[in-house]
Design a protein around this motif. Structure first.
Motif, PDB file in Angstrom:
ATOM      1  N   GLU A  43       0.953  -1.424  -0.144  1.00 12.67           N
ATOM      2  CA  GLU A  43      -0.282   0.044   0.217  1.00 12.67           C
ATOM      3  C   GLU A  43       0.815   1.232   0.378  1.00 12.67           C
ATOM      4  N   LEU A  44       1.931   1.599   0.510  1.00 11.11           N
ATOM      5  CA  LEU A  44       2.763   2.120   0.229  1.00 11.11           C
ATOM      6  C   LEU A  44       3.426   2.223  -1.173  1.00 11.11           C
ATOM      7  N   VAL A  45       3.883   1.643  -1.638  1.00 17.50           N
ATOM      8  CA  VAL A  45       4.267   1.717  -2.716  1.00 17.50           C
ATOM      9  C   VAL A  45       2.815   2.479  -3.798  1.00 17.50           C
ATOM     10  N   ARG A  46       2.206   1.767  -3.680  1.00 19.30           N
ATOM     11  CA  ARG A  46       0.979   1.710  -4.642  1.00 19.30           C
ATOM     12  C   ARG A  46       0.543   4.196  -4.182  1.00 19.30           C
ATOM     13  N   ARG A  47       0.820   4.123  -2.817  1.00 17.92           N
ATOM     14  CA  ARG A  47       0.472   5.063  -2.397  1.00 17.92           C
ATOM     15  C   ARG A  47       1.041   6.235  -2.665  1.00 17.92           C
ATOM     16  N   CYS A  48       2.643   5.526  -2.981  1.00 19.57           N
ATOM     17  CA  CYS A  48       3.632   6.921  -3.068  1.00 19.57           C
ATOM     18  C   CYS A  48       3.745   6.926  -4.787  1.00 19.57           C
ATOM     19  N   ALA A  49       2.347   6.356  -5.476  1.00 21.90           N
ATOM     20  CA  ALA A  49       2.437   6.664  -7.322  1.00 21.90           C
ATOM     21  C   ALA A  49       1.296   7.904  -7.693  1.00 21.90           C
ATOM     22  N   VAL A  50       0.814   7.467  -6.551  1.00 15.27           N
ATOM     23  CA  VAL A  50      -0.909   8.262  -6.181  1.00 15.27           C
ATOM     24  C   VAL A  50      -0.704   9.908  -5.332  1.00 15.27           C
ATOM     25  N   GLU A  51       0.834   9.533  -5.068  1.00 12.83           N
ATOM     26  CA  GLU A  51      -0.025  10.642  -3.506  1.00 12.83           C
ATOM     27  C   GLU A  51       0.220  11.895  -4.245  1.00 12.83           C
ATOM     28  N   PRO A  52      -0.706  13.177  -3.731  1.00  9.42           N
ATOM     29  CA  PRO A  52       0.211  14.462  -4.412  1.00  9.42           C
ATOM     30  C   PRO A  52       0.356  15.128  -4.247  1.00  9.42           C
ATOM     31  N   GLU A  53       0.652  15.075  -2.308  1.00 12.76           N
ATOM     32  CA  GLU A  53       1.368  16.539  -1.652  1.00 12.76           C
ATOM     33  C   GLU A  53       2.775  15.824  -1.319  1.00 12.76           C
ATOM     34  N   PHE A  54       4.006  16.371  -1.880  1.00 14.29           N
ATOM     35  CA  PHE A  54       5.810  16.232  -1.938  1.00 14.29           C
ATOM     36  C   PHE A  54       6.032  16.065  -0.645  1.00 14.29           C
ATOM     37  N   PHE A  55       5.377  16.748   0.504  1.00 11.27           N
ATOM     38  CA  PHE A  55       5.832  16.365   2.104  1.00 11.27           C
ATOM     39  C   PHE A  55       4.984  14.452   1.912  1.00 11.27           C
ATOM     40  N   VAL A  56       3.629  14.234   1.876  1.00  9.54           N
ATOM     41  CA  VAL A  56       3.470  13.347   2.420  1.00  9.54           C
ATOM     42  C   VAL A  56       4.192  11.902   1.842  1.00  9.54           C
ATOM     43  N   ARG A  57       5.249  11.993  -0.378  1.00 10.68           N
ATOM     44  CA  ARG A  57       5.307  11.793  -0.300  1.00 10.68           C
ATOM     45  C   ARG A  57       6.116  11.012  -0.309  1.00 10.68           C
ATOM     46  N   ASP A  58       7.302  12.060   0.779  1.00  9.94           N
ATOM     47  CA  ASP A  58       9.073  11.926   1.278  1.00  9.94           C
ATOM     48  C   ASP A  58       8.498  10.855   3.025  1.00  9.94           C
ATOM     49  N   MET A  59       7.600  11.220   3.458  1.00  4.94           N
ATOM     50  CA  MET A  59       6.701  10.702   4.729  1.00  4.94           C
ATOM     51  C   MET A  59       6.814   8.827   4.197  1.00  4.94           C
ATOM     52  N   LEU A  60       5.925   8.669   3.244  1.00  2.00           N
ATOM     53  CA  LEU A  60       6.451   8.109   2.546  1.00  2.00           C
ATOM     54  C   LEU A  60       6.950   6.960   2.090  1.00  2.00           C
ATOM     55  N   THR A  61       8.006   7.084   1.235  1.00  2.00           N
ATOM     56  CA  THR A  61       9.279   6.914   1.200  1.00  2.00           C
ATOM     57  C   THR A  61      10.102   6.619   2.587  1.00  2.00           C
ATOM     58  N   TRP A  62      10.330   7.441   3.426  1.00  2.00           N
ATOM     59  CA  TRP A  62      10.791   7.314   5.349  1.00  2.00           C
ATOM     60  C   TRP A  62      10.045   6.184   5.551  1.00  2.00           C
ATOM     61  N   ALA A  63       8.734   5.984   5.369  1.00  2.00           N
ATOM     62  CA  ALA A  63       7.891   5.087   6.357  1.00  2.00           C
ATOM     63  C   ALA A  63       8.774   3.789   5.807  1.00  2.00           C
ATOM     64  N   LEU A  64       9.048   3.038   4.341  1.00  2.00           N
ATOM     65  CA  LEU A  64       9.177   1.899   3.140  1.00  2.00           C
ATOM     66  C   LEU A  64      10.424   1.926   4.063  1.00  2.00           C
ATOM     67  N   THR A  65      11.780   2.808   3.462  1.00  2.00           N
ATOM     68  CA  THR A  65      13.102   2.609   3.823  1.00  2.00           C
ATOM     69  C   THR A  65      12.645   2.033   5.994  1.00  2.00           C
ATOM     70  N   ARG A  66      12.146   2.096   6.645  1.00  2.00           N
ATOM     71  CA  ARG A  66      11.795   1.425   8.046  1.00  2.00           C
ATOM     72  C   ARG A  66      12.031   0.052   7.947  1.00  2.00           C
ATOM     73  N   HIS A  67      11.173  -0.531   6.345  1.00  2.00           N
ATOM     74  CA  HIS A  67      10.109  -1.586   6.069  1.00  2.00           C
ATOM     75  C   HIS A  67      11.930  -2.818   5.913  1.00  2.00           C
ATOM     76  N   PRO A  68      11.708  -4.522   6.096  1.00  2.00           N
ATOM     77  CA  PRO A  68      12.980  -4.749   6.345  1.00  2.00           C
ATOM     78  C   PRO A  68      13.253  -4.461   3.609  1.00  2.00           C
ATOM     79  N   VAL A  69      14.936  -4.752   3.857  1.00  2.00           N
ATOM     80  CA  VAL A  69      14.169  -4.271   2.111  1.00  2.00           C
ATOM     81  C   VAL A  69      14.279  -5.497   1.509  1.00  2.00           C
ATOM     82  N   SER A  70      14.610  -7.225   2.346  1.00  2.00           N
ATOM     83  CA  SER A  70      13.519  -8.032   1.829  1.00  2.00           C
ATOM     84  C   SER A  70      12.714  -7.907   1.593  1.00  2.00           C
ATOM     85  N   VAL A  71      11.863  -6.801   1.786  1.00  2.00           N
ATOM     86  CA  VAL A  71      10.441  -6.853   1.374  1.00  2.00           C
ATOM     87  C   VAL A  71      10.430  -5.780   0.228  1.00  2.00           C
ATOM     88  N   THR A  72      10.917  -4.153   0.582  1.00  2.00           N
ATOM     89  CA  THR A  72      10.407  -2.954  -0.494  1.00  2.00           C
ATOM     90  C   THR A  72      11.312  -3.435  -1.556  1.00  2.00           C
TER      91      THR A  72
END
Length: 223
Positions: A43-72
């Motif tokens: 869902e984080l990856v999907r939201r990155c593709a459509v999220e219109p706000e820069f700051f929210v996209r940046d937070m989505l990226t941060w959230a993804l970096t908090r997950h295991p690389v094997s999954v992301t």
């Protein structure tokens, strides 16, 4: 099937990522990154593709970096092939933050030359983070093919990527200063100045380089 309180919290957070308020989406992305769960990654990856706000996209990226690389990593590698420009751009941006060099094969010439400037800029930034030792010169040569591309922000992004590669870029910049196109010469000279003096302003470097490119270039073109 019994729905636990934890399941309910996960559903609530996932729904909040799609809320109409950007502040709610921002808090949801923060919450997902604070309590990472592999179930959130798709869902984080999907939201990155459509999220219109820069700051929210940046937070989505941060959230993804908090997950295991094997999954992301598999999810992001699939996304760089998306038909949606924002999906490609944000996936590349996230890969640059994850910093796992197993992603390097995905940084193809097609992405480095993507017709969408924002995608290409993200690919340039990711490439200098992910490039394996020993391949910097080849990357510099590929990036230098796009000198003079786009507007000021795009040219600055390319210069920053080249400068990040270090002295290995000197031969390709030197070659570009002899290009027939004065715009290419000017961009190469401005980039070379930034390499020598990282504190130099890009705008002043460009203006100086334009003068040099016109006066000293092949045929002394004056366009």
């Amino acid at each position: 099937m019994t729905v636990t309180g934890q399941d309910t919290d996960q559903v609530r957070m996932l729904r909040a990522l799609e809320h109409g308020s950007s502040s709610v989406r921002l808090r949801a992305a923060l919450a997902v990154g604070t309590a990472p769960d592999p179930l959130f990654v798709a869902e984080l990856v999907r939201r990155c593709a459509v999220e219109p706000e820069f700051f929210v996209r940046d937070m989505l990226t941060w959230a993804l970096t908090r997950h295991p690389v094997s999954v992301t990593l598999p999810a992001l590698l699939g996304e760089v092939r998306s038909d949606r420009a924002q999906a490609r751009s944000q996936a590349l941006h996230t890969l640059s933050k994850v910093g796992d060099r197993r992603a390097w094969p995905a940084i193809t010439p097609a992405l480095l030359h993507d017709p969408e400037d924002e995608v290409a800029r993200s690919a340039w930034r990711a490439s200098v983070v992910l490039v394996p030792p020993g391949e910097e010169a080849s990357l510099a040569a590929e990036l230098a093919k796009q000198l003079a591309r786009g507007g000021k922000e795009t040219r600055l992004s390319l210069s920053q990527a080249l400068v990040a590669l270090g002295d290995v870029v000197v031969p390709v910049l030197l070659a570009a200063t002899a290009a027939p196109d004065p715009r290419v010469r000017a961009h190469a000279l401005a980039t070379e100045r930034l390499l020598r003096d990282p504190d130099a302003g890009f705008e002043s470097a460009v203006e100086e380089a334009k003068r040099v490119a016109v006066l000293d270039g092949p045929g002394h073109e004056g366009r």
